[in-house]
Design an enzyme around this catalytic site. Structure first.
Site, PDB file in Angstrom:
ATOM      1  N   TRP A  99      -3.371  -7.208   3.073  1.00  0.00           N
ATOM      2  CA  TRP A  99      -2.697  -6.423   4.112  1.00  0.00           C
ATOM      3  C   TRP A  99      -2.362  -7.333   5.309  1.00  0.00           C
ATOM      4  O   TRP A  99      -3.157  -8.191   5.676  1.00  0.00           O
ATOM      5  CB  TRP A  99      -3.627  -5.282   4.539  1.00  0.00           C
TER       6      TRP A  99
ATOM      7  N   ASN B  39       0.849  -1.194   0.000  1.00  0.00           N
ATOM      8  CA  ASN B  39       0.000   0.000   0.000  1.00  0.00           C
ATOM      9  C   ASN B  39       0.881   1.241   0.000  1.00  0.00           C
ATOM     10  O   ASN B  39       1.755   1.335  -0.877  1.00  0.00           O
ATOM     11  CB  ASN B  39      -1.140  -0.033   1.015  1.00  0.00           C
ATOM     12  N   ASP B  40       0.684   2.184   0.871  1.00  0.00           N
ATOM     13  CA  ASP B  40       1.256   3.542   0.753  1.00  0.00           C
ATOM     14  C   ASP B  40       2.741   3.628   0.351  1.00  0.00           C
ATOM     15  O   ASP B  40       3.565   2.865   0.868  1.00  0.00           O
ATOM     16  CB  ASP B  40       1.193   4.272   2.100  1.00  0.00           C
TER      17      ASP B  40
ATOM     18  N   GLU C 107      -5.240  10.572   7.456  1.00  0.00           N
ATOM     19  CA  GLU C 107      -4.016   9.777   7.394  1.00  0.00           C
ATOM     20  C   GLU C 107      -2.992  10.482   6.497  1.00  0.00           C
ATOM     21  O   GLU C 107      -3.329  11.375   5.721  1.00  0.00           O
ATOM     22  CB  GLU C 107      -4.306   8.397   6.776  1.00  0.00           C
TER      23      GLU C 107
ATOM     24  N   GLN D 205       4.633   0.452   2.077  1.00  0.00           N
ATOM     25  CA  GLN D 205       3.963  -0.446   3.009  1.00  0.00           C
ATOM     26  C   GLN D 205       3.884  -1.813   2.334  1.00  0.00           C
ATOM     27  O   GLN D 205       3.352  -1.937   1.217  1.00  0.00           O
ATOM     28  CB  GLN D 205       2.558   0.077   3.318  1.00  0.00           C
TER      29      GLN D 205
HETATM   30  C1  FRU Z   1      -3.028   4.506   4.819  1.00  0.00           C
HETATM   31  C2  FRU Z   1      -2.666   3.723   6.056  1.00  0.00           C
HETATM   32  C3  FRU Z   1      -1.781   4.545   6.981  1.00  0.00           C
HETATM   33  C4  FRU Z   1      -1.047   3.487   7.746  1.00  0.00           C
HETATM   34  C5  FRU Z   1      -0.856   2.423   6.721  1.00  0.00           C
HETATM   35  C6  FRU Z   1      -0.888   1.034   7.248  1.00  0.00           C
HETATM   36  O1  FRU Z   1      -3.349   3.712   3.728  1.00  0.00           O
HETATM   37  O2  FRU Z   1      -3.831   3.298   6.727  1.00  0.00           O
HETATM   38  O3  FRU Z   1      -2.487   5.444   7.792  1.00  0.00           O
HETATM   39  O4  FRU Z   1       0.150   3.945   8.281  1.00  0.00           O
HETATM   40  O5  FRU Z   1      -1.892   2.578   5.770  1.00  0.00           O
HETATM   41  O6  FRU Z   1      -0.523   0.108   6.282  1.00  0.00           O
END
Ligand code: FRU
Length: 535
Positions: free
Chosen positions: A86, A61-62, A242, A78
């Site tokens: 996830w 992810n991010d 976030e 991430q």
């Molecule tokens: C955003 C988020 C962040 C967090 C991460 C966890 O997509 O929820 O706030 O740090 O992903 O993977």
């Protein structure tokens, strides 16, 4: 390796033939070394983008910790390497010399006793202010991230930690004084983004805390002071805040500069699920204050989103990488929490957006950010198709009777005489899938419709509605840049003033592009299709 049946094999071979130069973009070094693996088209690899970054395997992810140093752009992300959903978060890592071709590196940060490694940032500590350089004069890279610890009762404790690298971001050592910011009270307390405040000679950090952003400063990246907060009751609050970012930008064509605050929000995006909003104002070293005119416009109509498509989330800027003209560089996660864990890929999940420049313009409609693909992408242009002055009376094919695989292409168009009408572009393949996008004059909106774009049934929210974006430009000319990969479209309308990014999963590559008029015939002044080459 997964076995595939004959139908899949045929499909895979056809798909591969269509794709001139199809390759795994995790980087040229790996591609050479592992070309036999990259050329085995198991079904899940069908949707591996041609030129957007994807992890070799597992979940992503991010974007995290992005910085530039010594010729390399670094992208951490991430990552859960052991599954395609996830899970316990790590920081994956990739490097690039141009933000387009990426080479994946070993994992940079693993979970530890303080928790899993959530989103954060990294800075090049040029003066070794942290003292974490291995000699007095060496330049460490310092990463700041959230340690997220499950408490076993459905809750978690989120604190902020740092790690440092003395080999330019290859490997990190966690600081033994972690966490550097503790937390006992706030449930969602994460995603530190550190920036150097040039005017005040100090580090400033923004952190998301539920429904607001907290501002901190530090002289050494280890000791942090809370300065202020911003955001309660301001802007979009349909979900948790976030991944903030704070940076200064020059206002195009002036000597003025303003501060920009990015805040990602999930859910609550303009077309559902995850999205990133922005605020324009000033930062005096302690407090972020919205510009008065910006605030008025925001309250009248909140249309300040970095992207109105459904697939650009958690985007932040590269540190130490400002372009000569003052613009900043960013990248986002090209997915949406509404369906990210269900998209039809297996070996890996999710891609990043193309790297984009960010500029700030001010005109009669106030301040607005402009986002465009980085110019480094131009170096990948190959064959070009160009048509000019085409009268559009009915649906018209744009590359004649040619069928070209459009799944790595960059398209520019220009329409100057559309007064009362609308237009629809259609991308099609032989099996009837169709991705539509365009402009609707009746409500002055751009849109992307992926409802019939291919595989859409894996999650109800994926194609439950057409995404729309208000047109904010008042220009008489309609211009746009379209970036197409196998599974994504990125639309930069009006010089990047309105952006829409969406993913899709066609049953075959799109090989036809047409345009259809509604309500008015018009002239398509020009359309230029650049095939992009990635070998
Ligand atoms: C955003 C988020 C962040 C967090 C991460 C966890 O997509 O929820 O706030 O740090 O992903 O993977």
């Amino acid at each position: 390796m997964k076995t595939i049946n004959h139908r899949n094999l045929l499909f895979a071979v056809m798909w591969c033939l269509f794709l001139v130069g199809c390759k795994n973009t995790t980087g040229s070094k790996q591609n050479v070394a592992e070309s036999s693996e990259a050329r085995t088209y198991t079904e899940e690899e069908l949707y591996r983008p041609n030129f957007h970054f994807t992890p070799k395997k597992g979940w992503m992810n991010d974007p995290n910790g992005m910085f530039y140093y010594n010729g390399y752009y670094h992208l951490y992300f991430q990552h859960y390497p052991d599954d395609n959903v996830w899970g316990p978060m790590h920081w994956g890592h990739a490097i690039s010399t141009d933000m387009i071709t990426w080479t994946e590196q070993p994992i940079a940060l693993y979970p530890d006793e303080l928790g899993t490694i959530f989103s954060g940032s990294a800075v090049v500590d040029i003066s070794n202010s942290s003292g974490l350089g291995d000699t007095e004069r060496s330049i460490p890279v310092v990463a700041m991230y959230t340690s997220s610890k499950e408490l076993g009762d459905g809750n978690w404790k989120q604190t902020q930690s740092i790690a440092y690298s003395n080999d330019e971001g290859k490997t990190f050592t966690k600081f033994d004084g972690n966490p550097v910011i503790d937390n006992t009270k706030i449930k969602d307390f994460r995603d530190p983004k550190v920036t150097w405040d040039e005017a005040r000679n100090k580090w400033v950090m923004v952190l998301a805390a539920g429904d607001k952003i907290m501002f901190y400063d530090s002289k050494d990246l280890k000791n942090w002071n809370l300065l202020s907060d911003f955001g309660q009751g301001i802007g979009g609050h349909g979900g948790v805040w976030e991944c903030p970012d704070l940076f200064e930008l020059p206002v195009l064509g002036t000597d003025e500069s303003k501060w920009v605050l990015f805040v990602s929000i999930n859910p609550g995006g303009p077309n559902g699920g995850s999205a990133t909003q922005y605020f324009i104002g000033d930062f005096d070293g302690t407090k972020f204050t919205m510009d008065k005119d910006f605030e008025k416009r925001l309250n009248e109509n909140h249309n300040y989103w970095i992207d109105f498509g459904r697939d650009n989330y958690a985007g932040v800027t590269w540190s130490n990488a400002r372009k000569k003209d003052g613009s900043m560089l960013m990248m986002g996660w090209m997915s949406n929490w509404d369906y990210a864990q269900k998209v039809p890929t297996e070996k890996w999940r999710s891609a990043m957006t193309i790297a984009r420049t960010i500029q700030l313009q001010k005109n009669e409609s106030g301040y607005r950010l402009l986002f465009n693909p980085v110019s480094e992408l131009n170096n990948y242009r190959g064959t070009k198709f160009e048509e000019k002055n085409i009268q559009i009376k009915e649906e018209t094919n744009l590359i004649g009777t040619n069928e070209i695989d459009l799944s790595s292409s960059e398209i520019h168009f220009n329409i100057s005489d559309l007064q009362t009408g609308s237009y629809t572009f259609k991308l099609k393949n032989k099996v009837g899938d169709e991705l539509k996008f365009g402009f609707n004059h009746t409500n002055n909106t751009y849109y992307v419709n992926r409802q019939n774009s291919g595989k859409v049934g894996f999650e109800e929210k994926f194609a439950n509605k057409v995404s729309v974006a208000p047109r904010t430009s008042t220009s008489k000319e309609f211009t746009g840049t379209i970036l197409l990969d196998k599974t994504s479209i990125e639309l930069f309308f009006d010089n990047g003033e309105t952006v829409m990014t969406e993913i899709f999963f066609p049953n075959q590559p799109y090989t036809q592009l047409s345009i259809e008029p509604h309500g008015q015939e018009f002239i398509l002044d020009s359309i230029e299709i650049n095939k992009l080459k990635f070998n």
